[in-house]
Design a protein around this motif. Structure first.
Motif, mmCIF file in Angstrom:
data_model
loop_
_atom_site.group_PDB
_atom_site.id
_atom_site.type_symbol
_atom_site.label_atom_id
_atom_site.label_comp_id
_atom_site.label_asym_id
_atom_site.label_seq_id
_atom_site.Cartn_x
_atom_site.Cartn_y
_atom_site.Cartn_z
ATOM 1 N N ASP A 115 43.067 -28.278 3.453
ATOM 2 C CA ASP A 115 44.244 -28.858 4.109
ATOM 3 C C ASP A 115 44.871 -27.874 5.095
ATOM 4 O OD1 ASP A 115 45.073 -27.077 2.201
ATOM 5 O OD2 ASP A 115 46.605 -28.375 1.319
ATOM 6 N N PHE A 116 44.049 -27.076 5.729
ATOM 7 C CA PHE A 116 44.518 -26.080 6.693
ATOM 8 C C PHE A 116 45.294 -26.785 7.810
ATOM 9 C CE2 PHE A 116 44.400 -22.425 9.451
ATOM 10 C CZ PHE A 116 44.179 -21.331 8.603
ATOM 11 N N ASP A 117 46.401 -26.196 8.224
ATOM 12 C CA ASP A 117 47.203 -26.762 9.304
ATOM 13 C C ASP A 117 46.342 -26.933 10.559
ATOM 14 O OD1 ASP A 117 49.854 -27.336 10.725
ATOM 15 O OD2 ASP A 117 49.087 -25.625 11.866
ATOM 16 N N PRO A 118 46.253 -28.132 11.122
ATOM 17 C CA PRO A 118 45.349 -28.389 12.266
ATOM 18 C C PRO A 118 45.618 -27.505 13.476
ATOM 19 C CG PRO A 118 46.151 -30.448 11.323
ATOM 20 C CD PRO A 118 46.937 -29.350 10.674
ATOM 21 N N THR B 105 33.167 -23.045 6.387
ATOM 22 C CA THR B 105 33.225 -23.783 5.126
ATOM 23 C C THR B 105 34.669 -24.145 4.822
ATOM 24 O OG1 THR B 105 33.459 -21.799 3.750
ATOM 25 C CG2 THR B 105 31.231 -22.528 4.240
ATOM 26 N N LYS B 106 34.860 -25.360 4.339
ATOM 27 C CA LYS B 106 36.184 -25.806 3.912
ATOM 28 C C LYS B 106 36.123 -26.117 2.431
ATOM 29 C CE LYS B 106 38.782 -27.444 7.827
ATOM 30 N NZ LYS B 106 39.740 -28.483 8.273
ATOM 31 N N THR B 107 37.121 -25.688 1.702
ATOM 32 C CA THR B 107 37.103 -25.876 0.264
ATOM 33 C C THR B 107 38.414 -26.470 -0.218
ATOM 34 O OG1 THR B 107 36.939 -24.762 -1.872
ATOM 35 C CG2 THR B 107 37.838 -23.469 -0.066
ATOM 36 N N ASP B 108 38.302 -27.415 -1.141
ATOM 37 C CA ASP B 108 39.505 -27.946 -1.779
ATOM 38 C C ASP B 108 39.752 -27.230 -3.102
ATOM 39 O OD1 ASP B 108 37.392 -28.898 -3.196
ATOM 40 O OD2 ASP B 108 37.928 -31.022 -3.073
#
Length: 721
Positions: free
Chosen positions: A280-283, A301-304
């Motif tokens: 949920d990184f700030d766009p 890589t994006k991780t929840d």
């Protein structure tokens, strides 16, 4: 310097079963390593392990992946960017390997997230709470706020990201936060970066009896208003950077020490290989980050879940013995105690083998300490690959030099991620009067050897220690390795030649017992494998047992394929990478490969050859080594292969250490012909080799214990003990 090396290809005849497609004959090295790390990660799901030990395996899997990205993936990215189309053993180009690796990484990252979610819930039930996204009690909130204001705020530095401020440098393994802010007074928008200093803990424990942890990035976000008074936080996000961390040294480097100091600095600024972001990184902030840090070779890589899984190691320190393996104290070798602690007297009587970590590494340190104090010791020579940051071995060498003994230390500057520490140790040793040698520019000195020369009644006697592991006080507590002590004059003379080779580039024309790479270690292995092939063709018993960390060398693999096709029974215990395909009809029918993952890290390297008789037996040829079956170990490192001739030690290594590994069913994974691994079924009589060594008395120098029945005798039947 010219050193003769034999060709890697098998030249003993035609090998049948070799496909035109190398992918059907060999397994990709990088994918095999990722498969190994998946086995490590699977241990985090092992319900037979205590909860914090499962968390440890999850953390290790993260640490392993970090190093893989910084070294192996970085190397492939570099090859792809420079247009180098060097094919892997299975015929893939760097770009093809990167594509396959990234697909596998997606699966592993997802498995890590699922595992962390499961363990986090179980930890909460056990009284250890991770409060990243949860409300905490007022008392805990107050404690966290006080810690933040007193311990965190003074060491962090918010940095505005705008045209007036250059984008800050983010170091390798650096963790940071971006904040998208709106100023309350005028509505102006601003993006700020907060880099988290490595001095801060990755997880902060809330003071008090309750075990409540919060990650440092969540703590900073929770109290961000105290960093940015007068601003509203519109969005935020945590990120982590991994950079190319390999060090390349040119052969013509004039000053090796200065070159390495410079290379270490370059490593910290290497190309970004992986950028890890919260899901949920700030766009707005993400766009800035990607523009500044990502390149064509960067994996995003994006991780929840959690960024930087390796950081979970902080939580493992929680004082909950009920959630950890029962404590274990290694035994001090009885043989040394029987000689009132006199290492030299014990070794002089008979060769000794020590099995770490079940038997204490302290005996290796005592060997050097005694040498330092003994007035009859005239010289000590020692190789140092990894010694750790608090090394008793270094202190013993310094003490010996200060007492006027001739002390030589071969310090390997190219020990990956230990280069800086080794430079510091080299300086300390030189100040004490130790003659420090840095070895070869283009080869690593990886052999683990100590050599002590002592003046005795009949002249000088040489005492040697050969190890399969490092002289490192931490890893010796968790790595299974062998320490072999001998006063055999032939081995002593060979050890002296090995040191002369490293210190003076004097290539041994002939050694009596030792095989040394890159001179003749490969040829020695080939000769022994070929002998088994000849025996099999002559109708004699023929078998090979080996225990290694990795098997990637095409020449050795092809030799083993040829041996299988000749009818040689081959059993391999390969903990990590294995590029050989086992059990393939017409290619490797008689080869079995297993991997052992458990409480201790299997690290010892052992070879055994039947030699025309049943194995195990008195005629079996047994060797221990510092080298894995990898091209780098056989061609580009100084390594030692040591024959075990003493009957007591021979039987201990063969009929205990090696055989127990072959018999293990509880911690073993079996390689299938397709290259995948399946966990072995424990069977009716489960056998755990780690438990066997932890619960049975030491046999160091007491081989008669086997015959006397003091130790359960092992036999080559599944689960038998």
């Amino acid at each position: 310097m010219a050193v003769t090396r034999s060709a890697e290809a098998y030249d003993g005849g035609e090998i049948s079963g070799i496909s035109d497609d190398p992918a059907e004959t060999y397994i990709n090295r990088e994918l095999s390593w990722l498969a190994f790390n998946e086995r490590v990660l699977a241990e985090a799901r092992n319900e037979n392990y205590p909860l914090l030990e499962r968390l440890r395996f999850l953390s290790i899997s993260g640490s392993n992946l970090d190093e893989f990205m910084m070294i192996r993936v970085a190397g492939l990215v570099g090859q792809a960017q420079r247009g180098i189309d060097r094919l892997s053993i299975d015929g893939l180009s760097p770009a093809q390997q990167l594509s396959a690796i990234r697909n596998t990484l997606k699966r592993i990252n997802a498995e890590q997230r699922e595992c962390w979610s499961e363990l986090r819930g179980l930890l909460d039930e056990a009284g250890i709470t991770i409060a990243d996204n949860r409300r905490v009690e007022p008392e805990s909130y107050t404690s966290l706020k006080t810690y933040f204001l007193d311990e965190v705020v003074p060491v962090i530095t918010p940095q505005a990201l705008d045209p007036a401020h250059p984008f800050p440098f983010v170091s390798n393994e650096g963790v940071g936060l971006l904040f998208n802010l709106t100023r309350a007074s005028d509505g102006a928008r601003l993006v700020e970066m907060v880099l988290i200093p490595s001095a801060l803990p990755r997880f902060v424990r809330v003071p008090g009896e309750k075990a409540i942890y919060i990650s440092i990035e969540s703590l900073i976000c929770r109290f961000a208003k105290h960093i940015f008074p007068g601003f509203k936080v519109e969005g935020d996000g945590a990120f982590r950077v991994l950079r190319d961390s390999d060090i390349e040294i040119e052969e013509e480097a004039e000053d090796l020490v200065r070159t390495f100091r410079s290379a270490i600095q370059r490593r910290r600024r290497g190309q970004v290989i992986q950028l890890e972001l919260e899901h949920d990184f700030d766009p707005v902030s993400e766009e800035i980050l990607l523009e500044q840090l990502s390149t064509q070779g960067t994996t995003i890589t994006k991780t929840d879940g959690l960024i930087g899984v390796a950081g979970l190691s902080d939580i493992i320190a929680e004082d909950r013995p009920d959630l950890k393996f029962s404590s274990y104290s290694p035994r001090y070798p009885e043989r040394i105690l029987e000689h009132d602690g006199d290492c030299f007297a014990a070794i002089r009587e008979k060769d000794i083998v020590i099995h770490h970590p079940y038997e204490s590494f302290e005996v290796v340190v005592d060997f050097l300490r005694q040498a330092a104090k003994d007035p009859d010791v005239v010289a000590i020579k020692q190789t140092l690959y990894r010694a750790g940051d608090q090394s008793p071995v270094i202190m013993a060498l310094i003490a010996a030099a200060e007492r006027g003994k001739s002390v030589t230390a071969v310090v390997e500057l190219k020990a990956r991620f230990d280069e800086e520490q080794n430079l510091l140790w080299a300086s300390e040793l030189e100040r004490a009067g130790v003659q420090v040698i840095y070895g070869f520019v283009d080869w690593k000195t990886h052999a683990k050897v100590s050599m002590v020369v002592r003046r005795e009644e009949k002249g000088f006697r040489t005492y040697c220690h050969f190890g399969t592991g490092n002289y490192h006080p931490v890893t010796t507590k968790i790595y299974t390795d062998l320490s072999y002590f001998t006063a055999d004059p032939k081995i002593g003379r060979d050890a002296a030649k090995l040191f002369n080779f490293v210190t003076g580039y004097v290539e041994p024309r002939k050694t009596g017992l030792l095989a040394i790479s890159p001179i003749d270690l490969r040829e020695k292995l080939y000769m022994r494998i070929d002998r088994e092939i000849e025996n099999a063709k002559a109708g004699q018993p023929a078998a090979i047992w080996a225990k290694l960390n990795s098997l990637t060398d095409k020449g050795v693999i092809d030799r083993l394929y040829a041996a299988s096709q000749a009818g040689v029974e081959i059993q391999l215990v390969i903990r990590g990478i294995c590029c050989l395909r086992s059990g393939v009809e017409g290619l490797s029918d008689s080869i079995r490969v297993k991997s052992i993952i458990g409480r201790f890290l299997e690290h010892s390297r052992i070879w055994a050859f039947a030699n025309g008789a049943e194995i195990p037996g008195d005629r079996t040829k047994v060797y221990i080594s510092s080298a894995d079956a990898m091209s780098r170990n056989l061609n580009r490192r100084v390594e030692a292969l040591v024959p075990i001739r003493n009957k007591t030690v021979h039987d201990q290594v063969l009929e205990q250490v090696l055989l127990a590994n072959l018999l293990d069913t509880e911690q073993s994974w079996v390689q299938q012909p397709g290259g995948e691994y399946t966990r072995m079924e424990p069977g009716e009589k489960p056998f755990n080799c780690h438990r066997y060594f932890m619960t049975n008395p030491s046999l160091s120098g007491r081989g008669g214990s086997l015959e006397a029945g003091d130790v359960p005798k092992l036999a080559l039947r599944k689960g038998a003990a």
